[in-house]
Design an enzyme around this catalytic site. Sequence first.
Site, short mmCIF file in Angstrom:
data_model
loop_
_atom_site.label_atom_id
_atom_site.label_comp_id
_atom_site.label_asym_id
_atom_site.label_seq_id
_atom_site.Cartn_x
_atom_site.Cartn_y
_atom_site.Cartn_z
N GLY A 131 -21.94 -5.63 -42.10
CA GLY A 131 -23.37 -5.50 -41.82
C GLY A 131 -24.19 -6.49 -42.63
O GLY A 131 -23.86 -7.68 -42.73
N SER A 132 -25.27 -5.97 -43.25
CA SER A 132 -26.16 -6.86 -44.01
C SER A 132 -25.55 -7.30 -45.33
O SER A 132 -26.01 -8.26 -45.93
CB SER A 132 -27.50 -6.16 -44.27
OG SER A 132 -28.23 -6.05 -43.07
N ILE A 157 -19.29 -13.26 -33.71
CA ILE A 157 -19.20 -14.69 -34.00
C ILE A 157 -19.61 -15.50 -32.78
O ILE A 157 -18.93 -15.50 -31.75
CB ILE A 157 -17.77 -15.07 -34.45
CG1 ILE A 157 -17.29 -14.15 -35.57
CG2 ILE A 157 -17.75 -16.54 -34.88
CD1 ILE A 157 -18.23 -14.07 -36.77
N THR A 158 -20.73 -16.18 -32.88
CA THR A 158 -21.26 -16.99 -31.78
C THR A 158 -20.36 -18.20 -31.53
O THR A 158 -19.92 -18.87 -32.47
CB THR A 158 -22.68 -17.48 -32.12
OG1 THR A 158 -23.51 -16.35 -32.36
CG2 THR A 158 -23.27 -18.29 -30.97
N ARG A 268 -52.80 -14.73 -10.76
CA ARG A 268 -52.82 -13.38 -10.19
C ARG A 268 -54.26 -12.86 -10.09
O ARG A 268 -54.99 -12.85 -11.09
CB ARG A 268 -51.99 -12.46 -11.07
CG ARG A 268 -52.05 -10.98 -10.71
CD ARG A 268 -51.33 -10.70 -9.42
NE ARG A 268 -51.06 -9.27 -9.28
CZ ARG A 268 -50.65 -8.70 -8.16
NH1 ARG A 268 -50.44 -9.45 -7.09
NH2 ARG A 268 -50.42 -7.41 -8.11
N GLN A 336 -45.89 -7.17 -20.25
CA GLN A 336 -47.04 -6.32 -19.94
C GLN A 336 -48.06 -7.05 -19.07
O GLN A 336 -48.63 -6.47 -18.14
CB GLN A 336 -47.70 -5.85 -21.24
CG GLN A 336 -48.70 -4.73 -21.07
CD GLN A 336 -48.05 -3.40 -20.73
OE1 GLN A 336 -46.84 -3.24 -20.87
NE2 GLN A 336 -48.84 -2.44 -20.28
N GLY A 339 -46.97 -7.03 -15.62
CA GLY A 339 -46.86 -5.70 -15.04
C GLY A 339 -45.48 -5.46 -14.45
O GLY A 339 -44.46 -5.78 -15.05
N GLY A 340 -45.45 -4.90 -13.25
CA GLY A 340 -44.17 -4.60 -12.60
C GLY A 340 -43.32 -5.83 -12.40
O GLY A 340 -42.09 -5.78 -12.51
N GLU A 363 -28.52 -13.78 -38.61
CA GLU A 363 -28.76 -14.59 -39.82
C GLU A 363 -29.69 -13.88 -40.81
O GLU A 363 -30.56 -14.50 -41.44
CB GLU A 363 -29.27 -15.99 -39.46
CG GLU A 363 -28.23 -16.79 -38.72
CD GLU A 363 -28.39 -18.28 -38.87
OE1 GLU A 363 -28.77 -18.76 -39.97
OE2 GLU A 363 -28.12 -19.00 -37.90
#
Length: 379
Positions: A131-132, A157-158, A268, A336, A339-340, A363
Amino acid sequence: MDFDLPAEHAMIRDTVREFCEEEIEPIAQEIEDEHRFPEEVFAELGDLDMMGVPVSEAYGGLGGDQLMYALVTEELGRVSGGIGLSYAAHVSLGSKPIELFGTDEQKEEWLRPLAEGEGMGAWALTEPGSGSDASDMDTMAVKDGDEYVLNGTKQFITNASVANSVLVKAVTDPEAGYDGISTFIVDPEDDGFEITTVWDKMGLNSSPTCEIQLDDVRIPEDRLLGEEGEGWEQTMKTLDGGRVSIAALSVGLAQGAYEAAKDYAGEREQFGQPIAKFDAIRDKVVDMHRKTERARLLTHKAATEYDKGESVTRESALAKLDASEAAREVAEDAVQVLGGYGYTEDFSPQRFYRDAKLMEIGEGTSEIQHVVLGQQLGL
């Protein structure tokens, strides 16, 4: 104090922006849906000399600085968080440590192909139980004649499944604490190296995140990076630069989300006018712009200080903390605003929103950045 980019930096940024808009943006959702690492994109980035931006020209790099590298990472993140993440891991974690800590022979054999775009790099620090507390490490490297034998498991691991080399952290002296950790250059073709999991994630699925099993992996002693016991100090120096790159990637995600929301709000219409004319939407978009610009300034400051050769532990942690949280907040607001539609995969904000969350985790979590900053402030 000059806030204008040098001409060469602006040219590189514009070149990469054009490439991103023409080649990456049209497939960004597709590669995410397919969970596909886009090898062709990274091959083209290699053709543009972008795979080793901050690496010396002597070893196949572009010879640029950290600011130039941050600009490239931001532009990639602006259209694809997954491509930006794999790129940042390749440069900051998989390549740069070899330049900083390797021998001339190691740089020629292992760094050059990475910088020239002939392969991908990866960096294996985290373990399933760490973890950290990344120093809580069970992976061991035992000297046996002129070889080291590595055993252990590395997690999250990227690039590991697409890498040509992986920088693995392992314990060489269990009694020495931080001073007992070393770094090794491992070839995924080495016997005993196995990718056991490629994780399906909340986002960033065009960038592979893997679990690695090391089972009696034997490597020659000339694959030790630096000296025994220097691994943790190397890690801290690497993360200073790495956090700048994650900050830059976060700025890119925020910029992409902001632009999507701004464009939509201007087009819009509701109640006979663009929704950008309504206070609630206008104020939200303005705040998105403010957060993105603030994060960019902190990131460019950290990169500039890095290029001066200064210690940037405070600056990089501050930039990473602010930019990562800004990316998530801006992306959420973009959803937001739409919207939808913002919740559908036909529009990019949902992807930016999912991608941005990792920036607050990878990181060093936001909580860890607070710890680092507290230490830097003497608290």
